[in-house]
Design a protein around this motif. Structure first.
Motif, PDB file in Angstrom:
ATOM      1  N   LEU A   1       0.854  -1.188   0.000  1.00  0.00           N
ATOM      2  CA  LEU A   1       0.000   0.000   0.000  1.00  0.00           C
ATOM      3  C   LEU A   1       0.892   1.241   0.000  1.00  0.00           C
ATOM      4  CD1 LEU A   1      -2.640  -1.016   2.678  1.00  0.00           C
ATOM      5  CD2 LEU A   1      -3.233  -0.175   0.399  1.00  0.00           C
ATOM      6  N   ASN A   2       0.472   2.291  -0.718  1.00  0.00           N
ATOM      7  CA  ASN A   2       1.332   3.476  -0.743  1.00  0.00           C
ATOM      8  C   ASN A   2       0.576   4.798  -0.657  1.00  0.00           C
ATOM      9  OD1 ASN A   2       0.253   3.739  -3.307  1.00  0.00           O
ATOM     10  ND2 ASN A   2       2.139   3.245  -4.395  1.00  0.00           N
TER      11      ASN A   2
ATOM     12  N   TYR B   1       6.947  -8.656  10.325  1.00  0.00           N
ATOM     13  CA  TYR B   1       8.025  -8.487   9.355  1.00  0.00           C
ATOM     14  C   TYR B   1       7.677  -8.976   7.946  1.00  0.00           C
ATOM     15  CZ  TYR B   1      11.328  -7.243  13.076  1.00  0.00           C
ATOM     16  OH  TYR B   1      11.973  -6.607  14.112  1.00  0.00           O
ATOM     17  N   SER B   2       6.517  -9.554   7.748  1.00  0.00           N
ATOM     18  CA  SER B   2       6.159 -10.088   6.430  1.00  0.00           C
ATOM     19  C   SER B   2       6.083  -8.964   5.402  1.00  0.00           C
ATOM     20  CB  SER B   2       4.815 -10.828   6.501  1.00  0.00           C
ATOM     21  OG  SER B   2       3.779  -9.937   6.865  1.00  0.00           O
ATOM     22  N   SER B   3       6.498  -9.255   4.183  1.00  0.00           N
ATOM     23  CA  SER B   3       6.478  -8.265   3.110  1.00  0.00           C
ATOM     24  C   SER B   3       6.568  -8.977   1.769  1.00  0.00           C
ATOM     25  CB  SER B   3       7.645  -7.280   3.259  1.00  0.00           C
ATOM     26  OG  SER B   3       8.884  -7.949   3.114  1.00  0.00           O
TER      27      SER B   3
ATOM     28  N   GLN C   1       2.133  -0.278   6.596  1.00  0.00           N
ATOM     29  CA  GLN C   1       3.173  -0.706   5.661  1.00  0.00           C
ATOM     30  C   GLN C   1       4.174  -1.633   6.335  1.00  0.00           C
ATOM     31  OE1 GLN C   1       4.846   3.012   4.111  1.00  0.00           O
ATOM     32  NE2 GLN C   1       4.044   2.495   2.089  1.00  0.00           N
ATOM     33  N   ALA C   2       4.727  -2.548   5.546  1.00  0.00           N
ATOM     34  CA  ALA C   2       5.793  -3.405   6.066  1.00  0.00           C
ATOM     35  C   ALA C   2       7.045  -2.583   6.351  1.00  0.00           C
ATOM     36  CB  ALA C   2       6.101  -4.510   5.061  1.00  0.00           C
TER      37      ALA C   2
ATOM     38  N   ALA D   1      -4.508  -7.786   3.518  1.00  0.00           N
ATOM     39  CA  ALA D   1      -4.582  -8.673   4.680  1.00  0.00           C
ATOM     40  C   ALA D   1      -3.392  -8.445   5.611  1.00  0.00           C
ATOM     41  CB  ALA D   1      -4.611 -10.130   4.218  1.00  0.00           C
ATOM     42  N   ARG D   2      -2.208  -8.273   5.030  1.00  0.00           N
ATOM     43  CA  ARG D   2      -1.016  -8.029   5.845  1.00  0.00           C
ATOM     44  C   ARG D   2      -1.165  -6.743   6.662  1.00  0.00           C
ATOM     45  NH1 ARG D   2       2.513  -4.357   7.447  1.00  0.00           N
ATOM     46  NH2 ARG D   2       4.192  -5.432   8.491  1.00  0.00           N
ATOM     47  N   ALA D   3      -1.724  -5.700   6.032  1.00  0.00           N
ATOM     48  CA  ALA D   3      -1.938  -4.434   6.727  1.00  0.00           C
ATOM     49  C   ALA D   3      -2.948  -4.595   7.859  1.00  0.00           C
ATOM     50  CB  ALA D   3      -2.414  -3.373   5.736  1.00  0.00           C
ATOM     51  N   HIS D   4      -4.054  -5.274   7.588  1.00  0.00           N
ATOM     52  CA  HIS D   4      -5.100  -5.458   8.590  1.00  0.00           C
ATOM     53  C   HIS D   4      -4.659  -6.393   9.717  1.00  0.00           C
ATOM     54  CE1 HIS D   4      -8.755  -4.158   5.917  1.00  0.00           C
ATOM     55  NE2 HIS D   4      -7.870  -3.199   6.114  1.00  0.00           N
TER      56      HIS D   4
END
Length: 448
Positions: free
Chosen positions: A121-122, A185-187, A351-352, A402-405
């Protein structure tokens, strides 16, 4: 079902308890409720006009022009309208930190502080605590509108919309089953992108990655600036997109820049102390942001190297304006009293990796945030992707949302609510198809 800390008065619900609570919420807000679009009586043009009142009047015609290009570009500029409409739809009531404007063009490439190219996301101008469904519905609706704009077949558009929702549900559960640090730490980096790309799209992805790596302060200096009579690098005028400020406003920016430096990390503050501000200009950006106050700064170091920063106005989040949920995952910490601080705070959460130059300030009754300009920032042109490439791209968007949430405490509640079957994504896609028809109607009214 409750996890107790060293002090027995400190406790948090377990992941299992949150999932059970989310599962139980289906009895109150069913998937059928989530699939039902409730039409809302509102005047789209009046809402856009109201938003324009706080914007620079000389740029409003450019904003209208950009929003008129297609239903999809119109949609990109109407996060306010969708937040208003979403506030009248079914929600489960579990607040997360959300992006607030998670359409597919608000995902892209940028450099991590370690100079690794990542995809994430940016855009966080609307980020705030809010209903998690709002982000997902904003994303899926954008996929439908963009896919139709590209001329994809109906079955291809539906598959892309469904895949994004499916990968959101799948990845959220997968992340929540990992350790908290692994989740944090996932990205997704450039290697992950190329490894997952279909053979037909790999070369296209490589070109986008190569172009992103070339976008830097040095490139901006070479393409957008020139030497003035004193040998300083100054911006080359390109109205209305890039224009210089009058002396008084330029002086205000200099003062504001000093305030900004008080909000960055000590190492960044020390680095900035080795630079002089040598020029400032107004820059028009995006679609929805046209008319807001945005400036570029040239900073020159003692060895004649340069850094280019961007100042962007931060207004009240459309999520905060219409969010019916009381409470925030951050508890008593309330960055929304300063919208510049709100944007930078929630960007760092969602953000990661985030820009180490992020900071904020207030000036003339307005809030602003600061970041690097074009630091290996790149985006994928949807019309250059094959249908499979488009599918790969939107799957990645679902994963990253999903990573952000997953960073918010209520994420397990959301996972429990969605469950393990495909019934949830079918409901979301059905709602988004109905809403996309509403967007077409709104677009026609806007163009007329």
């Amino acid at each position: 079902m409750i996890l107790y800390g060293f002090n027995p008065n400190q406790m948090i619900p377990t992941a299992q308890a949150l999932r059970q609570k989310g599962k139980a919420a289906r009895a109150v807000v069913s998937f059928a409720d989530q699939s039902t679009f409730i039409p809302v009586d509102r005047d789209v043009n009046a809402m856009i006009d109201e938003q324009n009142r706080t914007r620079l009047p000389e740029l409003l015609e450019l904003r209208r022009e950009r929003m008129s290009a297609s239903p999809f570009t119109f949609y990109r500029g109407t996060a306010l309208i969708m937040a208003h409409d979403l506030s009248h739809q079914a929600i489960t009531g579990a607040p997360l930190i959300i992006c607030g404007d998670a359409h597919i063009n608000n995902f892209g490439l940028y450099a991590s502080p370690e100079r690794r190219l990542v995809f994430d996301l940016n855009d966080f101008d609307e980020a705030a605590p809010g209903p998690w469904e709002w982000d997902l519905k904003r994303l899926v609706t954008s996929i439908i509108l963009c896919g139709e704009d590209l001329g994809l077949r109906d079955d291809q558009v539906k598959e892309a919309a469904t895949k994004a929702a499916l990968h959101y549900r799948y990845e959220l559960r997968k992340l929540l089953e990992a350790s908290s640090l692994k989740r944090y730490y996932s990205s997704i980096g450039e290697t992950d992108i190329l490894d997952s790309a279909s053979p037909k799209n790999k070369e296209t992805y490589k070109k986008v990655i190569k172009k992103a790596k070339s976008r830097s302060s040095a490139q901006v200096i070479s393409k957008m600036t020139q030497n003035d009579a004193y040998g300083r690098r100054v911006f080359s005028e390109n109205p209305p997109v890039l224009t210089h400020l009058d002396a008084a406003l330029a002086g205000d920016v200099q003062t504001a820049f000093e305030a900004y430096k008080q909000t960055v990390r000590p190492d960044i503050a020390l680095l900035l102390s080795q630079h002089l501000l040598t020029d400032v200009a107004r820059r028009v950006v995006g679609v929805g942001s046209v008319g807001t106050r945005c400036y570029l700064l040239v900073l020159t170091c003692e060895n004649a190297s340069h850094l280019v920063l961007q100042i962007k106005e931060a207004s009240q989040s459309v999520v905060s304006r219409y969010n019916p949920i009381v409470g925030s995952p951050l508890g008593n910490l309330n960055p929304e009293k300063n919208n510049g601080r709100r944007v930078t705070t929630y960007q760092q959460i969602l953000q990661a990796y985030s820009d180490p130059f992020l900071g904020h300030f207030q000036a003339n009754g307005r809030d602003f945030y600061v970041r690097q300009f074009r630091d290996m920032k790149g985006s994928f042109e949807m019309n250059e992707l094959t249908s499979q490439g488009f599918l790969d791209y939107v799957e990645g968007c679902g994963l990253l949302l999903a990573r952000a949430h997953a960073q918010s405490p209520n994420a397990n509640y959301v996972a429990g609510y969605m469950g393990k079957s495909d019934a949830f994504e079918k409901a979301i896609v059905k709602w988004c198809y109905h809403y996309s028809r509403q967007v077409y109607q709104d677009y026609e009214k806007f163009v007329r």
